[in-house]
Design a protein around this motif. Structure first.
Motif, PDB file in Angstrom:
ATOM      1  N   ASP A 158       0.827  -1.207   0.000  1.00  0.00           N
ATOM      2  CA  ASP A 158       0.000   0.000   0.000  1.00  0.00           C
ATOM      3  C   ASP A 158       0.864   1.262   0.000  1.00  0.00           C
ATOM      4  OD1 ASP A 158      -2.516  -1.175  -0.101  1.00  0.00           O
ATOM      5  OD2 ASP A 158      -2.576  -1.503   2.053  1.00  0.00           O
ATOM      6  N   LEU A 159       1.958   1.225   0.740  1.00  0.00           N
ATOM      7  CA  LEU A 159       2.864   2.380   0.729  1.00  0.00           C
ATOM      8  C   LEU A 159       3.469   2.577  -0.653  1.00  0.00           C
ATOM      9  CD1 LEU A 159       4.410   4.658   2.052  1.00  0.00           C
ATOM     10  CD2 LEU A 159       6.084   2.991   2.893  1.00  0.00           C
ATOM     11  N   ASP A 160       3.877   1.470  -1.304  1.00  0.00           N
ATOM     12  CA  ASP A 160       4.429   1.568  -2.658  1.00  0.00           C
ATOM     13  C   ASP A 160       3.403   2.184  -3.607  1.00  0.00           C
ATOM     14  OD1 ASP A 160       6.766   0.408  -1.781  1.00  0.00           O
ATOM     15  OD2 ASP A 160       6.234  -1.615  -2.444  1.00  0.00           O
ATOM     16  N   CYS A 161       2.153   1.766  -3.485  1.00  0.00           N
ATOM     17  CA  CYS A 161       1.102   2.313  -4.352  1.00  0.00           C
ATOM     18  C   CYS A 161       0.882   3.802  -4.075  1.00  0.00           C
ATOM     19  CB  CYS A 161      -0.195   1.540  -4.156  1.00  0.00           C
ATOM     20  SG  CYS A 161      -0.156  -0.158  -4.794  1.00  0.00           S
ATOM     21  N   ALA A 162       0.920   4.178  -2.797  1.00  0.00           N
ATOM     22  CA  ALA A 162       0.763   5.594  -2.457  1.00  0.00           C
ATOM     23  C   ALA A 162       1.894   6.431  -3.047  1.00  0.00           C
ATOM     24  CB  ALA A 162       0.712   5.752  -0.936  1.00  0.00           C
ATOM     25  N   LEU A 163       3.106   5.903  -3.015  1.00  0.00           N
ATOM     26  CA  LEU A 163       4.237   6.617  -3.618  1.00  0.00           C
ATOM     27  C   LEU A 163       4.064   6.736  -5.129  1.00  0.00           C
ATOM     28  CD1 LEU A 163       7.147   5.017  -1.564  1.00  0.00           C
ATOM     29  CD2 LEU A 163       6.461   7.420  -1.517  1.00  0.00           C
ATOM     30  N   CYS A 164       3.517   5.681  -5.759  1.00  0.00           N
ATOM     31  CA  CYS A 164       3.273   5.739  -7.204  1.00  0.00           C
ATOM     32  C   CYS A 164       2.250   6.824  -7.528  1.00  0.00           C
ATOM     33  CB  CYS A 164       2.790   4.381  -7.714  1.00  0.00           C
ATOM     34  SG  CYS A 164       4.071   3.109  -7.761  1.00  0.00           S
ATOM     35  N   VAL A 165       1.208   6.940  -6.717  1.00  0.00           N
ATOM     36  CA  VAL A 165       0.231   8.010  -6.919  1.00  0.00           C
ATOM     37  C   VAL A 165       0.895   9.370  -6.735  1.00  0.00           C
ATOM     38  CG1 VAL A 165      -1.860   9.074  -5.984  1.00  0.00           C
ATOM     39  CG2 VAL A 165      -1.748   6.591  -6.291  1.00  0.00           C
ATOM     40  N   GLN A 166       1.724   9.494  -5.719  1.00  0.00           N
ATOM     41  CA  GLN A 166       2.388  10.773  -5.441  1.00  0.00           C
ATOM     42  C   GLN A 166       3.294  11.202  -6.594  1.00  0.00           C
ATOM     43  OE1 GLN A 166       5.416  10.905  -2.302  1.00  0.00           O
ATOM     44  NE2 GLN A 166       4.395  12.726  -1.478  1.00  0.00           N
TER      45      GLN A 166
END
Length: 760
Positions: A217-225
């Motif tokens: 989930d953190l990796d996905c949040a970074l991708c969105v950012q």
């Protein structure tokens, strides 16, 4: 309305004035969103907030549930009715001009908006809904936004064309992104994190350390950012022509998955796209601009593990040939014309290194046992053939102008003399696999006519030897063989032609005997299978380290068990026999056709018949037959003619004659008692599927065990014929090789054609 009024007084008042129901679904499931609407109600800020809720940067609708979508639209219409001076987005299908019915109280349905959207050619929204944005009341079902992952090449291209900003929450803080996707709430972000407990960690790592969110989930949040595209590798279908852009060894080594190519750009799925450092490497390798996209590491590994599943060998061979031709085309034309020369193409050239590595990895992927590299006169191609399950099959080819350089490269890897082209050379390579493991290769280089050298590479077994009980011996044979193997002294021989699995069988025996109470030495040429706690020595005839000289030395090294790779001559056989009579268990191999012929062969080598009769424990003859594929083989009832043919061959292999009718019927009845289903005997037939080669996959051992009983020892002392040894063995329960094969046919493991090939 109970508790709504103190929390949402502005929204409640205007809803009552407009005569529409209060948005109870939003209050229950998306309370934070409704609170922000209440905060912005009547101001210009709510205009952008409505747009952000309903549309992303590409005017795609975000994935709210239909009930939430209806209530958001209804509130937008209510706000427009009472605050008309505010400028709404004229291109928004959910704005007052496009979506509000003048009669009010009867807003257009969700389906109406979908229809309007299609007319405007808006693509389908990528974001879906599954869990709550906020923690809902206990009676409410969990709902939240899923990460916007792509499941097709078309969606990937559409998203890339959207421009620099592809997500609504792009460039926002990690905290805001996690709030938006319902993975954290305000108390955690603004209370817990601000306490002096996070040890300077970024907020994302803090939440991972507290197990509030997981790393994915953190990796996905970074991708969105950062605006990085996210892929779902479980769903996407990747064409073979995209997969073959990068050699399979490089794909595994770098842990990347090629996804698609568009406008000269190759999209690579990687687990760390933000810190991806191999972009220049793949740009040079493919000649394409490289753009990393995100996929979870476990999905990448699953994809790599199944990379060759369903790929036919012909496709793998074509992929290899394309690699060779591509490299060949890159060589200057003057080099191509000088086919006979080898000075322009070096064995250290990256082209040659890649060709050799790709060939070896392909053979390992295909579960081949041998690689054959051959070039013939009047041909401009060097042919590559693999031996799989004992059968030679064509794999691929490369230009013959590379042949000498490829041979030299293999010599360098094996530590051989590249200047020596007149004598045969043998060597060994420890080849490193992309996952970090190693596999051993035995190299044999033979010079033929016109100064050309042919290469044979044997791929040696890796990992632990098979347990003795998994070799496929009959119950009687296994019991007798294990009993003999646990004796403290004596001679056990395993015989058969080259490639019949003799060494594998001996190492399975030693795996069972390899305990701390025993000292085991092996003398092999070469050492093919390595086991821990075995003292393994390799023969080197060039310096006089032969089987015989090593055996003399080992007898002074306090062994309990000695394994001799092969008894080739009289001297080795005599020393091995002496060792077996002086308190050592000796295991060895011999190249003979059957167990009964082995005794005669040893006597022909000049072995004393009395010593042999005293020392011999057992002789195991074996062959390997191809197994039927368990996934596609079909089962059919055996006809009377088929059973009669099997019975005739079974009887004749033991007694040398066709059985009488009564003997044949008795034999078939015994099979019915052992193998029949509802009184019927069935045989399996090969069919062929993606998981096998023409209906066959793997091999099974066929065995013939002759134990040294008192009757057999008496025959040895009298130097009897091989037929007499066989007659005594059969009388005491021995099956011949063909008989064991026919039993495995009735068990559905193989078929008669493969038994004939193994026992011809």
């Amino acid at each position: 309305m109970n508790n709504e009024e103190p929390n949402y007084s502005k929204i409640l008042a205007d809803s009552i004035r407009a005569g529409v129901p209060f948005p109870a679904f939003l209050a229950s499931h998306f309370g934070r969103i409704l609170q922000k609407m209440e905060l912005f109600w009547g101001s210009a800020e709510i205009v952008n907030y409505f747009d952000g809720l309903l549309l992303d940067e590409r005017n795609n609708r975000l994935g709210f549930p239909q009930e939430a979508l209806r209530e958001i639209d209804l509130l937008k219409q209510v706000h427009t009715l009472y605050y008309q001076s505010l400028d709404f987005n004229p291109y928004d299908a959910f704005s007052a001009g496009g979506g509000f019915d003048k009669s009010f109280g009867t807003p257009k349905s969700t389906q109406d908006y979908v229809t309007e959207s299609v007319v405007q050619d808006e693509p389908v929204a990528i974001v879906n809904v599954e869990k709550p944005l906020v923690t809902p009341p206990s009676q409410s079902p969990p709902i939240t936004l899923k990460w916007p992952k792509i499941t097709s090449q078309r969606d990937l291209f559409d998203l890339v064309q959207a421009g620099r900003k592809i997500y609504q929450m792009q460039s926002r803080s990690i905290g805001e992104i996690l709030l938006h996707y319902g993975l954290a709430d305000e108390p955690i972000l603004h209370s817990d994190y601000n306490k002096k407990t996070h040890l300077g960690l970024p907020i994302g790592q803090f939440l991972v350390s507290k197990k509030i969110i997981n790393q994915e989930d953190l990796d996905c949040a970074l991708c969105v950012q950062y605006g990085v595209v996210m892929m779902d590798l479980k769903e996407i279908n990747i064409p073979f022509e995209i997969q073959k852009l990068i050699p399979s060894d490089k794909i595994r080594e770098k842990q990347v998955v090629p996804i698609a190519v568009s406008d000269g750009t190759l999209y690579l799925a990687v687990a760390d796209p933000i810190l991806f450092k191999d972009r220049p490497y793949f740009t040079v390798l493919t000649g394409l601009k490289v753009e990393p996209v995100y996929a979870p590491r476990h999905e990448i590994i699953d994809r790599l593990n199944n990379y060759n599943i369903g790929k036919k060998k012909s496709e793998a061979g074509a992929e290899y040939q394309m690699l060779a031709q591509k490299a060949f085309d890159a060589i200057p034309e003057k080099v191509v014309e000088a086919v006979a020369t080898e000075t322009d193409i070096s064995e250290n050239d990256s082209t040659i290194i890649n060709l050799v590595n790709a060939m070896i990895l392909s053979a390992i992927d295909e579960s081949a046992s041998d690689i054959h590299i051959e070039t013939f006169q009047c041909s401009d191609k060097t042919e590559i053939r693999f031996r799989q399950d004992g059968r030679m099959e064509d794999f691929s080819s490369f230009p013959s102008s590379y042949h000498n350089a490829v041979v030299s490269r293999i010599k360098i890897m094996a530590g051989l003399d590249i200047s020596e082209k007149r004598r045969p050379q043998d060597g060994k390579i420890s080849f490193r696999l992309p996952d970090g493991d190693h596999i051993d290769l035995r190299i044999s280089i033979i010079p033929v006519m016109m100064g050309v050298e042919f290469v044979t590479i044997r791929i040696l077994s890796s990992g632990d030897p098979l347990p003795l009980l998994e070799l496929g011996m009959a119950e009687r044979d296994m019991a007798v063989f294990r009993q003999m193997a646990h004796r403290t002294y004596g001679l056990i021989l395993v015989c058969g032609p080259t490639g019949s699995g003799k060494t594998t069988t001996l190492h399975s025996v030693m795996k069972e005997l390899n305990t701390t109470e025993r000292k085991i030495w092996t003398v092999e040429d070469p050492v093919e299978i390595v086991q821990p706690h075995l003292c393994q020595v390799q023969v080197n005839n060039k310096i006089g380290v032969t089987f015989a000289t090593l055996l003399r030395s080992l007898l002074r090294a306090d062994p309990d068990i000695i394994m001799i790779g092969e008894m080739r001559d009289q001297e080795t056989a005599k020393i091995a026999l002496e060792a077996s009579m002086t308190g050592h268990l000796v295991l060895s191999t011999l190249h003979t056709n059957s167990a009964s012929e082995t005794v005669a062969r040893l006597l022909d080598l000049g072995i004393d018949q009395y010593n042999l009769s005293d020392a011999l424990l057992a002789i195991l003859a074996q062959r390997l037959a191809r197994k039927l594929c368990t996934k596609c083989a079909i089962e059919e009832e055996a006809s009377a003619d088929e059973l009669a043919e099997l019975a005739n061959e079974y009887y004749q292999s033991a007694y040398g004659k066709i059985p009488a009718l009564s003997d044949r019927e008795m034999l078939i009845q015994s099979w019915r008692n052992s193998f029949a289903k509802a009184g019927r005997l069935y045989l399996k037939r090969p069919v062929g599927c993606k998981s096998c080669s023409e209906g066959y996959s793997g091999r099974i051992g066929l065995y013939e065990l002759l134990s040294a009983t008192p009757q057999l020892r008496a025959l040895i002392r009298h130097q009897s014929s091989a037929f007499e040894y066989q007659a005594v063995g059969i009388a005491e329960g021995m099956r011949t090789l063909k008989q064991d094969g026919i039993v495995k046919i009735l068990m559905g493991i193989t078929d008669l054609a493969q038994v004939h090939c193994a026992c011809a």
